[in-house]
Write a protein that holds these residues in place. Structure first.
Motif, PDB file in Angstrom:
ATOM      1  N   LEU A 165      56.373  71.793  67.019  1.00 37.96           N
ATOM      2  CA  LEU A 165      55.822  70.506  66.575  1.00 37.96           C
ATOM      3  C   LEU A 165      55.264  69.704  67.736  1.00 37.96           C
ATOM      4  O   LEU A 165      54.212  69.066  67.611  1.00 37.96           O
ATOM      5  N   TRP A 166      55.940  69.745  68.878  1.00 43.71           N
ATOM      6  CA  TRP A 166      55.387  69.045  70.036  1.00 43.71           C
ATOM      7  C   TRP A 166      54.100  69.706  70.512  1.00 43.71           C
ATOM      8  O   TRP A 166      53.162  69.040  70.964  1.00 43.71           O
ATOM      9  N   GLY A 167      54.028  71.031  70.380  1.00 45.37           N
ATOM     10  CA  GLY A 167      52.784  71.709  70.709  1.00 45.37           C
ATOM     11  C   GLY A 167      51.655  71.275  69.797  1.00 45.37           C
ATOM     12  O   GLY A 167      50.521  71.043  70.238  1.00 45.37           O
ATOM     13  N   LEU A 168      51.963  71.145  68.515  1.00 48.73           N
ATOM     14  CA  LEU A 168      50.987  70.674  67.537  1.00 48.73           C
ATOM     15  C   LEU A 168      50.518  69.265  67.869  1.00 48.73           C
ATOM     16  O   LEU A 168      49.310  68.981  67.915  1.00 48.73           O
ATOM     17  N   GLU A 302      58.736  60.656  62.653  1.00 51.33           N
ATOM     18  CA  GLU A 302      58.986  61.524  61.505  1.00 51.33           C
ATOM     19  C   GLU A 302      58.329  62.887  61.671  1.00 51.33           C
ATOM     20  O   GLU A 302      58.634  63.831  60.922  1.00 51.33           O
ATOM     21  N   HIS A 303      57.447  63.024  62.655  1.00 49.20           N
ATOM     22  CA  HIS A 303      56.791  64.300  62.886  1.00 49.20           C
ATOM     23  C   HIS A 303      57.554  65.190  63.856  1.00 49.20           C
ATOM     24  O   HIS A 303      57.317  66.406  63.876  1.00 49.20           O
ATOM     25  N   PHE A 304      58.441  64.625  64.676  1.00 50.45           N
ATOM     26  CA  PHE A 304      59.138  65.461  65.666  1.00 50.45           C
ATOM     27  C   PHE A 304      60.649  65.319  65.645  1.00 50.45           C
ATOM     28  O   PHE A 304      61.354  66.142  66.233  1.00 50.45           O
ATOM     29  N   LEU A 305      61.175  64.292  64.974  1.00 47.96           N
ATOM     30  CA  LEU A 305      62.625  64.086  64.874  1.00 47.96           C
ATOM     31  C   LEU A 305      63.090  64.527  63.494  1.00 47.96           C
ATOM     32  O   LEU A 305      62.712  63.932  62.486  1.00 47.96           O
ATOM     33  N   ASP A 306      63.908  65.563  63.448  1.00 47.23           N
ATOM     34  CA  ASP A 306      64.378  66.071  62.164  1.00 47.23           C
ATOM     35  C   ASP A 306      65.561  65.284  61.630  1.00 47.23           C
ATOM     36  O   ASP A 306      65.537  64.782  60.514  1.00 47.23           O
ATOM     37  N   SER A 307      66.607  65.172  62.404  1.00 46.56           N
ATOM     38  CA  SER A 307      67.846  64.567  61.912  1.00 46.56           C
ATOM     39  C   SER A 307      68.705  64.128  63.079  1.00 46.56           C
ATOM     40  O   SER A 307      68.545  64.599  64.209  1.00 46.56           O
ATOM     41  N   VAL A 308      69.625  63.210  62.788  1.00 44.72           N
ATOM     42  CA  VAL A 308      70.524  62.668  63.804  1.00 44.72           C
ATOM     43  C   VAL A 308      71.960  62.787  63.303  1.00 44.72           C
ATOM     44  O   VAL A 308      72.271  62.386  62.183  1.00 44.72           O
ATOM     45  N   PHE A 309      72.825  63.343  64.141  1.00 46.18           N
ATOM     46  CA  PHE A 309      74.247  63.474  63.847  1.00 46.18           C
ATOM     47  C   PHE A 309      75.042  62.766  64.938  1.00 46.18           C
ATOM     48  O   PHE A 309      74.601  62.700  66.093  1.00 46.18           O
ATOM     49  N   ASP A 310      76.212  62.261  64.585  1.00 51.39           N
ATOM     50  CA  ASP A 310      77.115  61.757  65.609  1.00 51.39           C
ATOM     51  C   ASP A 310      77.684  62.934  66.394  1.00 51.39           C
ATOM     52  O   ASP A 310      77.798  64.059  65.874  1.00 51.39           O
ATOM     53  N   LEU A 311      78.042  62.699  67.647  1.00 59.65           N
ATOM     54  CA  LEU A 311      78.565  63.762  68.496  1.00 59.65           C
ATOM     55  C   LEU A 311      79.752  64.462  67.838  1.00 59.65           C
ATOM     56  O   LEU A 311      79.916  65.678  67.966  1.00 59.65           O
ATOM     57  N   GLU A 312      80.551  63.698  67.112  1.00 56.19           N
ATOM     58  CA  GLU A 312      81.721  64.270  66.448  1.00 56.19           C
ATOM     59  C   GLU A 312      81.333  65.282  65.367  1.00 56.19           C
ATOM     60  O   GLU A 312      82.148  66.116  64.972  1.00 56.19           O
ATOM     61  N   ASP A 313      80.100  65.215  64.896  1.00 51.43           N
ATOM     62  CA  ASP A 313      79.618  66.129  63.863  1.00 51.43           C
ATOM     63  C   ASP A 313      78.748  67.234  64.444  1.00 51.43           C
ATOM     64  O   ASP A 313      77.856  67.770  63.775  1.00 51.43           O
ATOM     65  N   CYS A 324      68.084  77.313  60.401  1.00 52.02           N
ATOM     66  CA  CYS A 324      66.635  77.073  60.422  1.00 52.02           C
ATOM     67  C   CYS A 324      66.214  76.083  59.332  1.00 52.02           C
ATOM     68  O   CYS A 324      65.132  76.201  58.746  1.00 52.02           O
ATOM     69  N   GLU A 325      67.052  75.100  59.077  1.00 50.18           N
ATOM     70  CA  GLU A 325      66.730  74.074  58.089  1.00 50.18           C
ATOM     71  C   GLU A 325      65.882  72.958  58.687  1.00 50.18           C
ATOM     72  O   GLU A 325      65.203  72.225  57.959  1.00 50.18           O
ATOM     73  N   ALA A 326      65.917  72.810  59.998  1.00 46.43           N
ATOM     74  CA  ALA A 326      65.271  71.674  60.644  1.00 46.43           C
ATOM     75  C   ALA A 326      63.766  71.863  60.761  1.00 46.43           C
ATOM     76  O   ALA A 326      63.257  72.973  60.866  1.00 46.43           O
ATOM     77  N   THR A 327      63.061  70.738  60.731  1.00 44.53           N
ATOM     78  CA  THR A 327      61.642  70.695  61.088  1.00 44.53           C
ATOM     79  C   THR A 327      61.526  69.681  62.211  1.00 44.53           C
ATOM     80  O   THR A 327      61.460  68.486  61.998  1.00 44.53           O
ATOM     81  N   GLY A 328      61.529  70.183  63.434  1.00 45.28           N
ATOM     82  CA  GLY A 328      61.578  69.294  64.577  1.00 45.28           C
ATOM     83  C   GLY A 328      62.950  69.314  65.209  1.00 45.28           C
ATOM     84  O   GLY A 328      63.760  70.232  65.001  1.00 45.28           O
ATOM     85  N   LYS A 329      63.256  68.292  65.983  1.00 44.09           N
ATOM     86  CA  LYS A 329      64.464  68.275  66.819  1.00 44.09           C
ATOM     87  C   LYS A 329      65.661  67.710  66.069  1.00 44.09           C
ATOM     88  O   LYS A 329      65.573  66.684  65.393  1.00 44.09           O
ATOM     89  N   VAL A 330      66.795  68.385  66.239  1.00 40.67           N
ATOM     90  CA  VAL A 330      68.087  67.871  65.787  1.00 40.67           C
ATOM     91  C   VAL A 330      68.718  67.159  66.986  1.00 40.67           C
ATOM     92  O   VAL A 330      68.765  67.712  68.086  1.00 40.67           O
TER      93      VAL A 330
END
Length: 335
Positions: A165-168, A302-313, A324-330
């Motif tokens: 995605l960053w290449g795109l 929204e084009h490069f950030l897929d999702s955000v989790f807490d460190l505990e998760d 391979c569920e992500a589109t972009g960075k987790v």
């Protein structure tokens, strides 16, 4: 799902080993597939340490993690950095030389640590965390290793990864035409929304003429992220005479591949973008420019950030990446 319940979570804050290191309070961590290997203590190559190959050793650290963003809380005299600087940094080789980034604090050599500029104070930490390694790997592969020019045609094989995605985004920003690929129909629109001129499903790439129907003379640059197994059947045949294939991803998890007659016949120019190629000043400039563009919504999160989790998760975050569920960075958030 990986089990983290028996892993200790209380470690002492690290100290600087010498005057070339900084201590950083981490606020966000971008996940990388290399950490799936590090988690399982799988072997890596000294080449992954780039200019720091002298640090290589086989023993895994207690804390893994390759990249992070945060604030400098202590700076060695030779670093040129100041307390309070907002920085992005990475530790090659899955963090094996020292403890990695899955923590509140980590140490980093100044040659792997870059200030992010004034614009970083207007961008949330979790968004900053989705930028560093994905952007630099993609930019370096396309524009440094392949010497891609504005107006060139770029094919990104494995485009829904963070690097893809960053290449795109970077290629479109430079005025290139982009052909992107994905295995999943549900991700086609996301690639189009990010700016892809054409999107092909992996199933369509089984036809060796699929890309030639779009680019009859072949593409100028291929960013090969799926892996070695794709070189002979997809990447090389898609490339124009005089074009370049840059291999810098192993999404397909194939680490070795025999060179067959078909690959030799299809050969154009094959290169890799590694940490040995890294230009410290150029990397800093590219990172700061990207943060400025994120602030001004040239690059939209929204084009490069897929999702955000807490460190505990972190287990859930790894599962999303591994499946391979992500589109972009987790990204992991560190509170």
């Amino acid at each position: 799902m990986p089990s983290w319940s028996n892993i200790p979570s209380d470690y002492p804050r690290p100290s600087l080993p010498n005057s070339k290191f900084v201590l950083v309070r981490i606020y966000a961590i971008g996940l990388n597939r290399a950490e799936l290997r590090a988690r399982n203590a799988e072997p890596i190559s000294p080449v992954e340490f780039g200019i720091f190959q002298g640090e290589f050793h086989e023993q895994c650290p207690k804390i893994i993690g390759e990249e992070f963003v945060g604030e400098v809380v202590e700076a060695g005299a030779e670093t040129g950095l100041q307390v309070g600087d907002r920085v992005a940094a990475w530790a090659y080789g899955g963090g094996k030389a020292y403890d990695g980034s899955y923590a509140e604090y980590t140490i980093c050599h100044y040659r792997r640590c870059w200030t992010l500029g004034d614009a970083a104070r207007d961008v949330p930490w979790e968004v900053l965390g989705a930028i560093p390694m994905g952007l630099w790997t993609a930019y370096g592969a396309i524009f440094l290793a392949a010497d891609t020019k504005p107006g060139d045609i770029v094919f990104i094989h494995g485009a829904t990864s963070s690097v893809g995605l960053w290449g795109l985004l970077a290629a479109k920003d430079k005025g290139c035409t982009v052909i992107a690929s994905t295995r999943q129909k549900g991700k086609v629109q996301k690639l189009k929304d990010a700016g892809a001129d054409y999107v092909l499903l992996e199933s369509e790439l089984a036809d060796p003429e699929s890309i030639r129907k779009i680019a009859p003379k072949g593409v100028d640059t291929v960013l090969e992220l799926v892996g070695l197994e794709a070189l002979e059947k997809i990447s090389m045949p898609a490339t124009a005479r005089g074009g370049t294939v840059v291999k810098c991803g192993i999404l397909g998890k194939v680490w070795k591949q025999e060179v067959g007659a078909g690959l030799v016949t299809a050969m154009r120019k094959l290169t890799t973008f590694t940490t040995l190629d890294e230009d410290f000043e150029e990397a800093g400039r590219i990172l700061r420019d990207a943060v400025e563009k994120v602030k001004n919504e040239v690059y939209r999160k929204e084009h490069f950030l897929d999702s955000v989790f807490d460190l505990e998760d972190v287990g859930k975050a790894h599962q999303r990446m591994e499946d391979c569920e992500a589109t972009g960075k987790v990204v992991l958030r560190v509170s």
